[in-house]
Design an enzyme around this catalytic site. Structure first.
Site, PDB file in Angstrom:
ATOM      1  N   THR A 158      -3.995   4.751  -1.477  1.00 55.45           N
ATOM      2  CA  THR A 158      -5.044   5.298  -0.615  1.00 55.45           C
ATOM      3  C   THR A 158      -5.636   6.561  -1.239  1.00 55.45           C
ATOM      4  O   THR A 158      -5.057   7.172  -2.151  1.00 55.45           O
ATOM      5  CB  THR A 158      -4.532   5.625   0.808  1.00 55.45           C
ATOM      6  N   HIS A 160      -8.082   2.774  -3.820  1.00 52.80           N
ATOM      7  CA  HIS A 160      -8.999   2.867  -2.680  1.00 52.80           C
ATOM      8  C   HIS A 160     -10.061   3.905  -3.039  1.00 52.80           C
ATOM      9  O   HIS A 160      -9.752   4.919  -3.671  1.00 52.80           O
ATOM     10  CB  HIS A 160      -8.272   3.352  -1.417  1.00 52.80           C
ATOM     11  N   GLN A 182       5.634   6.907  14.321  1.00 55.69           N
ATOM     12  CA  GLN A 182       4.619   5.876  14.074  1.00 55.69           C
ATOM     13  C   GLN A 182       4.107   5.321  15.392  1.00 55.69           C
ATOM     14  O   GLN A 182       2.917   5.097  15.546  1.00 55.69           O
ATOM     15  CB  GLN A 182       5.242   4.723  13.283  1.00 55.69           C
ATOM     16  N   ALA A 199     -10.622  10.631   2.274  1.00 54.73           N
ATOM     17  CA  ALA A 199     -12.082  10.505   2.389  1.00 54.73           C
ATOM     18  C   ALA A 199     -12.792  11.841   2.227  1.00 54.73           C
ATOM     19  O   ALA A 199     -14.001  11.922   2.322  1.00 54.73           O
ATOM     20  CB  ALA A 199     -12.448   9.877   3.725  1.00 54.73           C
ATOM     21  N   GLY A 256     -14.864   5.152   4.613  1.00 54.94           N
ATOM     22  CA  GLY A 256     -14.092   6.313   5.055  1.00 54.94           C
ATOM     23  C   GLY A 256     -14.453   6.637   6.491  1.00 54.94           C
ATOM     24  O   GLY A 256     -15.547   6.304   6.968  1.00 54.94           O
ATOM     25  N   ASP A 257     -13.518   7.249   7.205  1.00 54.16           N
ATOM     26  CA  ASP A 257     -13.803   7.635   8.592  1.00 54.16           C
ATOM     27  C   ASP A 257     -14.788   8.797   8.610  1.00 54.16           C
ATOM     28  O   ASP A 257     -14.752   9.659   7.750  1.00 54.16           O
ATOM     29  CB  ASP A 257     -12.496   8.053   9.297  1.00 54.16           C
ATOM     30  N   TYR A 312     -11.743  -5.924  10.067  1.00 50.57           N
ATOM     31  CA  TYR A 312     -11.120  -5.473  11.325  1.00 50.57           C
ATOM     32  C   TYR A 312     -10.986  -6.627  12.320  1.00 50.57           C
ATOM     33  O   TYR A 312     -11.940  -6.956  13.033  1.00 50.57           O
ATOM     34  CB  TYR A 312     -11.976  -4.324  11.909  1.00 50.57           C
ATOM     35  N   GLU A 348       0.851  -1.194   0.000  1.00 54.71           N
ATOM     36  CA  GLU A 348       0.000   0.000   0.000  1.00 54.71           C
ATOM     37  C   GLU A 348       0.883   1.239   0.000  1.00 54.71           C
ATOM     38  O   GLU A 348       1.890   1.285   0.722  1.00 54.71           O
ATOM     39  CB  GLU A 348      -0.899   0.014   1.241  1.00 54.71           C
TER      40      GLU A 348
HETATM   41  P1  FAD Z   1     -17.993  -0.025   6.631  1.00 55.44           P
HETATM   42  O1  FAD Z   1     -17.822  -1.386   6.054  1.00 55.44           O
HETATM   43  O2  FAD Z   1     -19.152   0.768   6.127  1.00 55.44           O
HETATM   44  O3  FAD Z   1     -18.076  -0.194   8.205  1.00 55.44           O
HETATM   45  C1  FAD Z   1     -18.054   0.922   9.075  1.00 55.44           C
HETATM   46  C2  FAD Z   1     -18.896   0.641  10.306  1.00 55.44           C
HETATM   47  O4  FAD Z   1     -20.278   0.495   9.916  1.00 55.44           O
HETATM   48  C3  FAD Z   1     -18.538  -0.663  11.015  1.00 55.44           C
HETATM   49  O5  FAD Z   1     -18.705  -0.468  12.388  1.00 55.44           O
HETATM   50  C4  FAD Z   1     -19.550  -1.674  10.486  1.00 55.44           C
HETATM   51  O6  FAD Z   1     -19.815  -2.699  11.425  1.00 55.44           O
HETATM   52  C5  FAD Z   1     -20.779  -0.793  10.231  1.00 55.44           C
HETATM   53  N1  FAD Z   1     -21.552  -1.257   9.058  1.00 55.44           N
HETATM   54  C6  FAD Z   1     -21.049  -1.672   7.878  1.00 55.44           C
HETATM   55  N2  FAD Z   1     -22.048  -1.996   7.024  1.00 55.44           N
HETATM   56  C7  FAD Z   1     -23.204  -1.783   7.691  1.00 55.44           C
HETATM   57  C8  FAD Z   1     -24.569  -1.927   7.360  1.00 55.44           C
HETATM   58  N3  FAD Z   1     -24.943  -2.368   6.148  1.00 55.44           N
HETATM   59  N4  FAD Z   1     -25.497  -1.597   8.308  1.00 55.44           N
HETATM   60  C9  FAD Z   1     -25.135  -1.142   9.523  1.00 55.44           C
HETATM   61  N5  FAD Z   1     -23.833  -0.977   9.900  1.00 55.44           N
HETATM   62  C10 FAD Z   1     -22.894  -1.300   9.001  1.00 55.44           C
HETATM   63  N6  FAD Z   1      -9.901   5.410   4.685  1.00 55.44           N
HETATM   64  C11 FAD Z   1      -9.790   6.374   3.743  1.00 55.44           C
HETATM   65  O7  FAD Z   1     -10.371   7.440   3.887  1.00 55.44           O
HETATM   66  N7  FAD Z   1      -9.016   6.215   2.629  1.00 55.44           N
HETATM   67  C12 FAD Z   1      -8.358   5.053   2.378  1.00 55.44           C
HETATM   68  O8  FAD Z   1      -7.662   4.948   1.360  1.00 55.44           O
HETATM   69  C13 FAD Z   1      -8.467   3.990   3.346  1.00 55.44           C
HETATM   70  N8  FAD Z   1      -7.862   2.802   3.137  1.00 55.44           N
HETATM   71  C14 FAD Z   1      -8.070   1.769   4.031  1.00 55.44           C
HETATM   72  C15 FAD Z   1      -7.512   0.498   3.754  1.00 55.44           C
HETATM   73  C16 FAD Z   1      -7.713  -0.558   4.630  1.00 55.44           C
HETATM   74  C17 FAD Z   1      -7.118  -1.918   4.296  1.00 55.44           C
HETATM   75  C18 FAD Z   1      -8.471  -0.367   5.828  1.00 55.44           C
HETATM   76  C19 FAD Z   1      -8.660  -1.505   6.794  1.00 55.44           C
HETATM   77  C20 FAD Z   1      -9.014   0.879   6.103  1.00 55.44           C
HETATM   78  C21 FAD Z   1      -8.848   1.947   5.210  1.00 55.44           C
HETATM   79  N9  FAD Z   1      -9.405   3.208   5.437  1.00 55.44           N
HETATM   80  C22 FAD Z   1      -9.276   4.215   4.506  1.00 55.44           C
HETATM   81  C23 FAD Z   1     -10.119   3.472   6.697  1.00 55.44           C
HETATM   82  C24 FAD Z   1     -11.634   3.179   6.588  1.00 55.44           C
HETATM   83  O9  FAD Z   1     -12.215   4.101   5.680  1.00 55.44           O
HETATM   84  C25 FAD Z   1     -12.214   3.328   7.993  1.00 55.44           C
HETATM   85  O10 FAD Z   1     -11.787   2.263   8.804  1.00 55.44           O
HETATM   86  C26 FAD Z   1     -13.714   3.525   8.082  1.00 55.44           C
HETATM   87  O11 FAD Z   1     -14.031   3.970   9.406  1.00 55.44           O
HETATM   88  C27 FAD Z   1     -14.554   2.302   7.800  1.00 55.44           C
HETATM   89  O12 FAD Z   1     -14.511   1.970   6.486  1.00 55.44           O
HETATM   90  P2  FAD Z   1     -15.193   0.594   5.993  1.00 55.44           P
HETATM   91  O13 FAD Z   1     -15.116   0.582   4.531  1.00 55.44           O
HETATM   92  O14 FAD Z   1     -14.671  -0.567   6.732  1.00 55.44           O
HETATM   93  O15 FAD Z   1     -16.723   0.875   6.455  1.00 55.44           O
END
Ligand code: FAD
Length: 286
Positions: free
Chosen positions: A47, A76, A209, A50, A107-108, A142, A16
């Site tokens: 990446t 991403h 880090q 967001a 995204g966060d 996660y 990445e």
């Molecule tokens: P989701 O899958 O939507 O999950 C988020 C929360 O919502 C979880 O608690 C889940 O349990 C809940 N949820 C999911 N689906 C549903 C549903 N259908 N109904 C109700 N609740 C639900 N962020 C960036 O901004 N840019 C990046 O490039 C980036 N790269 C990443 C790469 C990796 C490998 C990882 C692990 C994370 C990355 N992130 C990135 C961070 C990520 O965007 C955050 O962790 C974010 O908070 C959650 O994203 P997600 O896609 O897992 O969300």
């Protein structure tokens, strides 16, 4: 080649990278990319901010450059702060540039930015990308539970929705204790999640880090890890070597335990990526 097909052949080994800050020219990452590409990973993911970071334009350019070098790029794509039209524009541009692999993310949630409600969860975005019919889709997962989820059961149920929506493979958040990964993998399997799961490994090689990790990352720090980091935190070279050794140990154990793939969070550090690649090349290919 689509990434999902590589899992059928071997243990996947991927990197990445993140785009430079918007105040820096894109060229600052070119030498890093050249070095990483020379290590022949199965793919390199890029990446994408967001929203609010302003460097997301670079992500597509970097993914294109990776593709031009002969390595598979993965873009991403976080959705929470983008409209459907903006997501469409990014997907269309990716398609035009021959980028076939998307890591679909929510995204966060940024407390200072009102979320756009077009896509509320990564699964909504995956469902949408699937309708395009031309992308291989990955999702995030996660091992120690997503911080927004009430508990692991809820998080795994939501993860299954992501896979049912069409995620072809999953990449984990970083972790330092492989047992968390093994427990998570077992729970996912019990829930019927049967797509490949790549383990996200972050070599911790400098003091910044460690500090960031303690304040922002939900990953728990095993006592062995804390001992090493405490011992070498004031000795940059020793800390770097210890961080590399720790990551290599994690990878060796994961591969021996049949992991589908290793996704290395390179932190744009080609030296570290090279040392780790050299140390594990025999076991990844074995
Ligand atoms: P989701 O899958 O939507 O999950 C988020 C929360 O919502 C979880 O608690 C889940 O349990 C809940 N949820 C999911 N689906 C549903 C549903 N259908 N109904 C109700 N609740 C639900 N962020 C960036 O901004 N840019 C990046 O490039 C980036 N790269 C990443 C790469 C990796 C490998 C990882 C692990 C994370 C990355 N992130 C990135 C961070 C990520 O965007 C955050 O962790 C974010 O908070 C959650 O994203 P997600 O896609 O897992 O969300």
């Amino acid at each position: 080649m689509r990434i999902k097909d590589i899992f059928k052949e071997k243990t996947v080994f991927s990197f990445e990278v993140f785009p430079p800050k918007k105040t820096s020219p894109i060229e600052v990452i070119y030498s890093t990319l050249d070095e990483l590409q020379g290590l022949h990973p199965d793919f390199i993911s890029v990446t994408f901010g967001a929203g609010g970071s302003g460097n997301s334009r670079y992500a597509l350019d970097i993914a294109s450059r990776i593709k031009d070098s002969g390595i598979i790029p993965m873009l991403h794509l976080p959705c929470i702060n983008f409209t459907k039209a903006e997501i469409d524009a990014a997907l269309t541009e990716a398609q035009q540039r021959g980028i076939e692999n998307i890591l679909a993310l929510r995204g966060d949630i940024n407390p200072d930015i009102e979320p756009v409600e077009d896509f509320r969860h990564a699964s909504d975005l995956i469902t949408y990308i699937k309708t395009k019919g031309c992308f291989d889709i990955a999702g995030a997962c996660y091992p120690e539970c997503h911080p927004d989820a009430e508990n692991m059961v809820e998080d795994i149920i939501n993860l299954r929705k992501k896979v049912e929506a069409g995620a072809d493979h999953l990449i984990t958040q970083l972790f330092f204790d492989n047992d968390h990964f093994y427990e998570f993998r077992e729970k996912a399997a019990i829930a019927g999640i049967n797509v490949p799961i790549e383990a996200g490994i972050m070599p911790v090689v400098n003091k910044n880090q460690i500090e960031r990790m303690v304040t922002t990352c939900g990953a728990s720090l095993p006592s062995k890890f804390v001992r090493i980091m405490t011992k070498y935190e004031h000795n940059p070279e020793a800390l770097r070597d210890a961080g590399i050794a720790y990551a290599v140990n994690q990878i060796v154990d994961l591969v021996a335990s049949g992991v589908d793939g290793i996704h290395l969070y390179t932190m744009n550090n080609p030296y570290v990526a090279r040392k780790i690649s050299e140390a594990v090349s025999g076991i990844i290919g074995a």
